[in-house]
Design an enzyme around this catalytic site. Structure first.
Site, mmCIF file in Angstrom:
data_model
loop_
_atom_site.group_PDB
_atom_site.id
_atom_site.type_symbol
_atom_site.label_atom_id
_atom_site.label_comp_id
_atom_site.label_asym_id
_atom_site.label_seq_id
_atom_site.Cartn_x
_atom_site.Cartn_y
_atom_site.Cartn_z
ATOM 1 N N ALA A 44 0.828 -1.204 0.000
ATOM 2 C CA ALA A 44 0.000 0.000 0.000
ATOM 3 C C ALA A 44 0.865 1.257 0.000
ATOM 4 C CB ALA A 44 -0.926 0.004 1.213
ATOM 5 N N TYR A 46 3.866 1.522 -1.207
ATOM 6 C CA TYR A 46 4.480 1.627 -2.533
ATOM 7 C C TYR A 46 3.457 2.179 -3.534
ATOM 8 C CZ TYR A 46 6.786 0.220 -6.846
ATOM 9 O OH TYR A 46 7.358 0.215 -8.093
ATOM 10 N N SER A 92 3.979 -3.234 -17.345
ATOM 11 C CA SER A 92 3.075 -3.006 -16.215
ATOM 12 C C SER A 92 1.869 -2.201 -16.674
ATOM 13 C CB SER A 92 3.812 -2.271 -15.096
ATOM 14 O OG SER A 92 4.256 -1.014 -15.570
ATOM 15 N N GLU A 126 -11.503 -7.249 -14.300
ATOM 16 C CA GLU A 126 -11.076 -8.434 -13.555
ATOM 17 C C GLU A 126 -10.346 -8.015 -12.283
ATOM 18 O OE1 GLU A 126 -6.873 -9.756 -15.392
ATOM 19 O OE2 GLU A 126 -8.452 -9.539 -16.898
ATOM 20 N N LYS A 128 -7.531 -7.458 -9.617
ATOM 21 C CA LYS A 128 -6.075 -7.351 -9.730
ATOM 22 C C LYS A 128 -5.444 -8.151 -8.591
ATOM 23 C CE LYS A 128 -2.274 -4.081 -10.258
ATOM 24 N NZ LYS A 128 -1.390 -4.717 -9.264
ATOM 25 N N ASP A 130 -2.832 -9.712 -6.134
ATOM 26 C CA ASP A 130 -1.580 -9.230 -5.547
ATOM 27 C C ASP A 130 -0.627 -10.409 -5.395
ATOM 28 O OD1 ASP A 130 0.267 -7.543 -4.482
ATOM 29 O OD2 ASP A 130 -0.665 -7.382 -2.509
ATOM 30 N N ARG A 149 8.620 -11.876 -14.335
ATOM 31 C CA ARG A 149 8.617 -10.665 -15.162
ATOM 32 C C ARG A 149 9.983 -9.987 -15.161
ATOM 33 N NH1 ARG A 149 4.121 -6.165 -14.183
ATOM 34 N NH2 ARG A 149 5.159 -5.968 -12.170
ATOM 35 N N GLU A 186 -0.676 -14.586 -12.832
ATOM 36 C CA GLU A 186 -0.188 -14.253 -11.499
ATOM 37 C C GLU A 186 -0.103 -15.507 -10.631
ATOM 38 O OE1 GLU A 186 0.805 -10.447 -9.542
ATOM 39 O OE2 GLU A 186 0.316 -11.057 -11.588
ATOM 40 N N TYR A 238 -4.261 -14.446 -17.262
ATOM 41 C CA TYR A 238 -5.058 -13.288 -17.673
ATOM 42 C C TYR A 238 -4.521 -12.575 -18.919
ATOM 43 C CZ TYR A 238 -1.441 -11.034 -14.789
ATOM 44 O OH TYR A 238 -0.244 -10.638 -14.240
ATOM 45 N N LYS A 326 -7.072 1.119 -8.637
ATOM 46 C CA LYS A 326 -6.601 0.677 -7.328
ATOM 47 C C LYS A 326 -7.581 1.078 -6.226
ATOM 48 C CE LYS A 326 -3.035 -1.106 -7.141
ATOM 49 N NZ LYS A 326 -1.654 -0.667 -7.174
ATOM 50 N N CYS A 420 23.490 24.447 1.600
ATOM 51 C CA CYS A 420 23.493 23.007 1.358
ATOM 52 C C CYS A 420 23.989 22.256 2.584
ATOM 53 C CB CYS A 420 24.379 22.697 0.153
ATOM 54 S SG CYS A 420 24.611 20.935 -0.141
ATOM 55 N N CYS A 423 27.592 20.563 1.550
ATOM 56 C CA CYS A 423 28.831 21.292 1.251
ATOM 57 C C CYS A 423 28.844 22.722 1.767
ATOM 58 C CB CYS A 423 29.094 21.288 -0.255
ATOM 59 S SG CYS A 423 27.941 22.312 -1.215
ATOM 60 N N CYS A 444 21.300 23.493 -4.354
ATOM 61 C CA CYS A 444 22.671 23.795 -3.954
ATOM 62 C C CYS A 444 23.420 24.368 -5.150
ATOM 63 C CB CYS A 444 23.354 22.518 -3.462
ATOM 64 S SG CYS A 444 25.147 22.652 -3.313
ATOM 65 N N CYS A 450 30.050 19.832 -4.778
ATOM 66 C CA CYS A 450 29.190 19.322 -3.709
ATOM 67 C C CYS A 450 29.271 17.801 -3.693
ATOM 68 C CB CYS A 450 27.747 19.766 -3.937
ATOM 69 S SG CYS A 450 26.586 19.064 -2.738
#
Length: 722
Positions: A44, A46, A92, A126, A128, A130, A149, A186, A238, A326, A420, A423, A444, A450
């Site tokens: 979640a 991600y 994807s 359909e 998805k 996991d 994959r 999957e 799928y 999602k 910065c 540096c 910077c 740097c």
């Protein structure tokens, strides 16, 4: 976006730094998630990060480049397994999160295909799953190969392990099985089986799996197939890759045939006729989510007609004809302990929130994005605050809001540094000369002096989509830079010779050995020849991401030509500047930064030094040789056989270069009704001018007779109006 999502920045300039920062975060998580089966954030979290990227790219399309993690697929295959190159890439899906996004997907497909709002358009929906994406290659009905994959182009050979999965047939049954069929789907683990497995793992004194997806991935990627055989893995088919023929002309028909062949398919897949139908099915699936025996994180929509799928094609690394809807983000409340300001490779200062650990959707979160200093000020985020953290679709979390009533006494507004932290150089916000608007990012001014910028640039240089040098990770780059062994990209290719002449050999350093050093030098040597687009992307020039690097490589062909154009473009009145601006999609800002790069003496010296060590070869052709490949195409006037987007996509797929302006370097000008100044200029220059029908004949490889000036031509699709 929903009403709970953080507000989007108001301008592209404000959005760009947030996009850059999230991109770097996702890249690191991709490696942990896809290659090591050891995610650093929850699914979640991600997704939350990717959701923010998608929202930014939807609001500001110029951010949607192949360099974006939203366009990335997986990670490079692990060296623990043999590798398999996918004959057809395993890409994807793009993500959507709101009802209006689904309606826009339907409308976007119609616009691309030129379909009326009331024209029939069937779309499958359909769940998805996991799990772990897997490709199964059947020849004459028998399973001969299986691969993960991986990075979308090359995956891991897990054939021996897949043969132990009871749900996957060794041989396809029934009539109509193609001679060659690459089935994609999957691999997953059901919730009860996951709970039982984790119970056994804990009893054995080992750390439990984080979730069913990680358990499935870890089980399939066992070095010993006997271990995989003991794990209760399932599979849903799928999609498909390479094939000799398909059993149907629709997505739904092909999946039905898979079921007849003996492949497990998801019974919750249905055919919808409108965006309203899609949303109704989404809500029905969402209500069933908790009761399903397997984890899902959304619903996937796919245009049903395979002819439409072919016309729609792909953008970046995702199909135009499919999208994943999602489920909503999850939230939690915690305390903000500190704000760290990190320095990126272009000098951008990015704030990161350090949080008291909190579990959000089953994953412990300790860091969250704060985007930029304007976002901190807008939300009035202060150290010590109680904050609500959101994970939107398996990505890095972000702070949604401050719980103001719980603010501790004495909490002071955060003072964003004007120097910065790496540096000590001044960190400034530039001003756009054209708009007078201040840059949302503070940068910077230390440049190559740097150390943080230098290290980040080196990390970018060796990253997967750049030079992709195995064995030069973050720790190695930081160590080698600190010890003065690698300060510039060209130093990487001098490392072996310097090591031989040095008093302290790498193999004698802690953490190294003869084998690891030998492997490192071999990995570096293997990258002494790279495609020009990767070479350009690796340099980390601002605004020259993967897409613009490909545009430059495709247009100029050699590093010498790129350097000549970039150097001459310092004069905005030059022909070189006009040529850069004529490259389709290459904007003023990208042309300016390219010219600035070559105007810097240090940059030019490193360019020459690097080219003394490596060869930047022409970019691989985007398609097999065609009548138009390599040609510069300009479309003008109204074309009636396809939309402009479809025409451009088809032209580039055939290897043509689409330009927005006519010049003496133009090869073909395609004219339709209403063509104006571009057609006039083309005729004055004696260029090859063709009608839409003549252009389509060229694109399809048919012979055409034209009364216009002749010349060899290269294929590309037609478009709409000037």
């Amino acid at each position: 976006m929903t009403d709970t999502d953080p507000a989007l920045p108001a301008t592209l300039r404000q959005a760009r730094p947030e996009h850059t920062r999230i991109a770097a975060e996702v890249a690191a998580h991709d490696l942990a998630y896809h290659q090591n089966d050891a995610p650093t954030v929850s699914d979640a979290d991600y997704d939350a990060l990717k959701r923010r990227l998608v929202a930014l790219e939807a609001a500001f399309p110029k951010l949607a480049t192949p360099a974006s993690p939203a366009a990335k697929v997986g990670a490079k295959p692990s060296e623990k397994f043999g590798s398999i190159r996918h004959a057809v890439p395993m890409l994807s899906l793009g993500n959507v999160f709101a009802d209006e996004d689904v309606a826009e997907f339907d409308a976007r497909v119609r616009r691309f295909l030129g379909l009326a709002a009331d024209a029939p358009l069937a779309i499958t929906a359909e769940p998805k799953i996991d799990g772990l994406s897997c490709s199964l290659r059947y020849e004459h009905g028998r399973l001969v190969q299986a691969a993960t994959r991986g990075d979308g182009f090359e995956g891991e050979d897990v054939t021996a392990n897949v043969r132990t999965v009871a749900a996957i047939p060794e041989e396809l049954a029934g009539d109509g099985v193609p001679e060659l069929l690459e089935v994609r789907g999957e691999v997953f683990m059901e919730k009860p089986d996951f709970a039982a497995l984790n119970g056994r793992v804990v009893e054995a004194g080992r750390a439990p799996f984080a979730n069913p997806r990680n358990a499935a991935a870890g089980s399939l990627r066992q070095l010993d197939p006997a271990v995989t055989a003991q794990r209760p893995l399932k599979f849903f088919a799928y999609a498909w890759g390479e094939h000799s023929a398909l059993p149907a002309t629709t997505q739904s028909g092909t999946i039905e045939a898979f079921g007849r062949f003996g492949l497990p398919t998801n019974p919750l897949t249905i055919l919808c006729r409108s965006a309203e139908d899609l949303l109704a099915h989404y809500r029905a699936i969402e209500l069933q989510r908790a009761a399903l025996p397997y984890d899902i994180d959304g619903v996937v929509y796919k245009v049903d007609d395979l002819r439409y799928q072919e016309r729609l094609g792909f953008v970046s690394r995702a199909p135009r004809w499919a999208v994943a809807h999602k489920f909503p983000a999850e939230r939690a409340t915690t305390t903000l302990l500190a704000i760290d300001v990190q320095v990126g490779r272009t000098g951008s200062l990015t704030p990161v929130a350090k949080l008291a650990p909190v579990t959000v959707g089953g994953v412990v979160v300790e860091n969250a994005t704060l985007h930029n200093e304007d976002e901190i000020a807008r939300k009035d985020v202060r150290i010590g605050d109680t904050v609500r953290v959101q994970r939107a679709g398996d990505v890095i979390p972000q702070i949604v809001e401050v719980v103001a009533e719980l603010r501790p006494a004495g909490a002071e507004p955060f003072r964003f540094p004007h120097t910065c932290p790496a540096c000590g150089s001044a960190a400034v916000r530039g001003v756009d000369e054209k708009t007078g608007e201040a840059d949302v990012v503070r940068r910077c001014t230390g440049g190559i002096h740097c150390p943080a910028q230098a290290v980040e640039r080196l990390r970018h240089f060796v990253s997967r989509n750049a030079f992709d040098i195995e064995g030069l990770g973050e720790k190695q780059i930081a160590l080698f830079h600190a010890e003065g062994l690698i300060r510039t990209p060209s130093d990487i290719f001098k490392l072996e010779e310097r090591d031989k002449a040095g008093l302290k050999r790498l193999a004698n350093r802690e953490g190294f050995g003869d084998v690891s050093v030998r492997n490192l030098f071999a990995a570096i040597a293997a990258r002494r020849t790279v495609p020009l687009n990767r070479f350009l992307f690796a340099l980390g020039i601002r605004r020259i991401g993967e897409t613009n690097a490909k545009r430059l490589a495709r247009h100029f062909g050699t590093p010498v030509a790129v350097a000549a154009a970039g150097t001459a473009a310092a004069d905005p009145a030059s022909e070189a500047w006009s040529e850069l601006r004529a490259i389709d999609g290459f904007g003023d800002a990208a042309a300016e930064t390219l010219a600035e790069f070559f105007a810097d003496a240090d940059n030019r010296a490193e360019w020459d030094s690097l080219l003394a060590e490596v060869t930047a070869e022409p970019m691989a052709a985007a398609a097999a040789a065609s009548a138009v490949s390599g040609k510069v195409i300009v479309f003008t006037g109204s074309l009636e056989r396809m939309t402009r987007d479809e025409a451009k996509a088809r032209a580039e797929a055939l290897g043509a270069k689409v330009s927005g302006s006519v010049s003496k370097k133009t090869d073909i000008v395609v004219v339709g009704p209403g063509a104006g100044s571009k057609e006039k200029k083309a005729r004055e220059l004696g260029l090859h001018v063709v009608s839409e029908d003549e252009w389509l004949a060229l694109a399809e490889g048919r012979t055409v007779q034209s009364t216009e000036p002749a010349g060899e031509v290269d294929a590309a699709p037609a478009a709409a109006t000037d």
